[in-house]
Design an enzyme around this catalytic site. Sequence first.
Site, mmCIF file in Angstrom:
data_model
loop_
_atom_site.group_PDB
_atom_site.id
_atom_site.type_symbol
_atom_site.label_atom_id
_atom_site.label_comp_id
_atom_site.label_asym_id
_atom_site.label_seq_id
_atom_site.Cartn_x
_atom_site.Cartn_y
_atom_site.Cartn_z
ATOM 1 N N ASP A 177 -33.421 9.683 19.300
ATOM 2 C CA ASP A 177 -33.966 8.067 19.776
ATOM 3 C C ASP A 177 -34.608 8.336 21.283
ATOM 4 O O ASP A 177 -35.011 7.243 21.763
ATOM 5 C CB ASP A 177 -33.127 6.597 19.524
ATOM 6 C CG ASP A 177 -31.932 7.052 19.801
ATOM 7 O OD1 ASP A 177 -31.331 8.057 20.260
ATOM 8 O OD2 ASP A 177 -30.703 6.588 19.592
ATOM 9 N N ARG A 183 -21.916 9.511 28.795
ATOM 10 C CA ARG A 183 -22.069 10.558 28.861
ATOM 11 C C ARG A 183 -21.619 11.844 29.178
ATOM 12 O O ARG A 183 -21.139 11.580 30.167
ATOM 13 C CB ARG A 183 -24.139 10.642 29.475
ATOM 14 C CG ARG A 183 -23.406 10.416 30.768
ATOM 15 C CD ARG A 183 -25.154 10.000 31.378
ATOM 16 N NE ARG A 183 -25.823 9.401 31.206
ATOM 17 C CZ ARG A 183 -26.688 8.192 31.466
ATOM 18 N NH1 ARG A 183 -26.664 7.885 33.406
ATOM 19 N NH2 ARG A 183 -27.183 6.945 31.142
ATOM 20 N N ASP A 185 -22.392 7.786 21.873
ATOM 21 C CA ASP A 185 -22.787 6.662 22.408
ATOM 22 C C ASP A 185 -21.994 5.716 23.387
ATOM 23 O O ASP A 185 -21.069 4.526 21.793
ATOM 24 C CB ASP A 185 -24.082 6.365 22.318
ATOM 25 C CG ASP A 185 -24.913 5.530 22.943
ATOM 26 O OD1 ASP A 185 -26.102 6.199 23.132
ATOM 27 O OD2 ASP A 185 -24.874 4.280 23.274
HETATM 28 C C1 MIC Z 1 -27.036 3.857 28.469
HETATM 29 O O1 MIC Z 1 -27.504 2.968 27.276
HETATM 30 O O2 MIC Z 1 -26.371 4.472 28.411
HETATM 31 C C2 MIC Z 1 -27.037 5.335 26.661
HETATM 32 C C3 MIC Z 1 -28.195 5.821 27.381
HETATM 33 O O3 MIC Z 1 -26.929 4.696 25.596
HETATM 34 C C4 MIC Z 1 -26.254 6.648 26.600
HETATM 35 C C5 MIC Z 1 -26.183 8.226 26.115
HETATM 36 C C6 MIC Z 1 -26.514 8.301 27.201
HETATM 37 O O4 MIC Z 1 -26.209 8.641 28.486
HETATM 38 O O5 MIC Z 1 -27.241 9.666 26.839
HETATM 39 C C7 MIC Z 1 -24.673 5.119 27.014
HETATM 40 O O6 MIC Z 1 -24.033 4.545 26.634
HETATM 41 O O7 MIC Z 1 -23.571 6.597 26.351
#
Ligand code: MIC
Length: 645
Positions: free
Chosen positions: A64, A538, A119
Amino acid sequence: MGENLARKILKEHLVEGELVPGREIAIRIDQTLLQDATGTMAMLEFMATGIPRVKVGLAAQYVDHNLLQTDNKNADDHVFLATAAQKFGVHLSKPGNGVSHQVHLERFGVPGTTLLGADSHTPTAAGLGQLAIGAGGLDVALAMAGYPFHLTCPKIWGVKLTGQLQPWVSGKDVILEMLRRHTVKGGVGKIIEYYGPGIATLSATDRATIGNMGAELGATTTVFPSDDNTRAFLEAQGRGDVWRELSADADASYDEYDEIDLSQVVPLIACPSSPDNVVPVSEIEGLKVDQVIVGSSVNSSFRDLMTVCRILEGRRIAPGLAFHINPGSRQVLENVVAHGGFMMLLLAGGQVHQPGCLGCIGMGQAPGTNQVSLRTFPRNFPGRSGTKEDRVYLCSPETAAAAGVFGVVTDPRKLSELLPWPDVKNPDRYLVDDAGIQAPPEDGGPVEIVTGPNIVPFPEFPALPDQLDVEVIIKVGDNVSTDTIMPAGNKVLPFRSNIPAISKFVFEQADPEFAIRAAEKGDGAVVGGENYGQGSSREHAALAPRYLGIRVKIAKSFARIHRSNLINFGILPLVFKDPADYDRIKQGDRITIPRLRELTESGATEIPIRVDGAEIVTLLNASQRERRELVAGGLLNTVKEENHG
Ligand code: MIC
């Protein structure tokens, strides 16, 4: 004294430790969630454990985040994930099927179970009464491999809801009110449990919105009871059989309390560039808006989108304004189409995109320099939109639609001069279509995993040295988010499965020379303020600095997920014993930590460090398990040791 709901669910899943706030516990995980941006690395980590098939009740892999296919990179990741999912027994939600949080709510979430997701917005599943926690990819990979999840036992924060939301006010305003009151640090170390008579007035998707952005408060997660509204949502999804009633005991107590009278909540908006920079919409009324985006991670449900459709029905988007819609899922889109909403948006001049995260993670939809962008997203950290000088505001779908109609920030209650409040409800029976979901075969044995050139194996990290003598490569302030450490956006995301390549972007926004300096030295330290590493889960924000040689981070305090990620990859998260010592270190200073390995192993909490000759006391608040990981150079090293003797 009765039990609150969060403790009931934790108790049912507890496999190690005692439910005493501040102590380490381990819980059994029933379901796992990966998305592509964190999931490619997590899948590589799962592979590194050598376990042939997932050992949780349900594992889901969503695609996604990285939907742009401008070259081989994201496409390579997608093929890798699709084949690995088949091999290891994971359900795959294909590109275009929707945002993990919305799809999980619709198709997989189960009240009273635990969900661990790579996430930070995994707690969206609170909308179903699921205990859903965001974590780093490695923690989720290990949960997939059947390991329990370790966490510091949180306090349970009971927030009583009374009254009922007024017309034009919705779930987003409730969570913005929480952020206004408690800031991005207010939920750290806590599970937020909502209770009280106001709950019955909120649908499962309103609750999901509130759960999603508990992440912005820094909370471990959020829980809601599972009641008739939960059942109605699950029945509308054709999944009524997984419903079970769950609530706190009538005389339950909480570690902390707050109360919100829903009738008093007004339309709110978070101003640039932090989700807690919240004011009433009425305070900034009249500000010219250039772009509006509805949907993505939060506020992308049928109710949210259809509310916007009804407001725009028979009207035109204000001239000069771009109005985007990012449906949360294919299912949401199909249901909006079936109710005539798609046509309303098109005729109004809206741009409807494929279901996915898109602009929420800076994958497209970047605003022009200094343009005002109103988004229903959960985050507005500086530069996250992809534009350096961005001005991103966070608001409800109602406020977003009002800006669409008037072209300026407008309190949505003013819309009542144009139309009656649409009061949209979710359907009694959704059109359900699982064409975008691929179940794994019974036997993954014959499946070949395809690893294109962008899939680079997980790097090997050495054990902790006896002592450290390193330079402070960067010093940053309070509330530095993982977006600052490891940026989002279309330049960087395609390298999420390639640590050597992605490490070049570490701290790029704050200091474009950081990665070069760190790589030249081959080791180093980072110094930060309060709530260091807030935001996204992340793990690349730990993994990539580690790859560049960072072995220690010293801060006033750390955000929960980032702290775990640091330990997972063998970086010491040290906290200043006296926060004022933060001022005694500057960039370029030399830090020596004698007997580091010995102190870490022995369980010492105080770790004295020498900074250009002077001594500063820091604290290592870590369990024995975490210390073993730090000494081994990271969690994967300990897992490999356990599995191979
Ligand atoms: C976010 O909202 O910052 C994300 C993108 O969903 C991240 C995940 C990511 O960095 O891939 C999250 O919230 O963990």
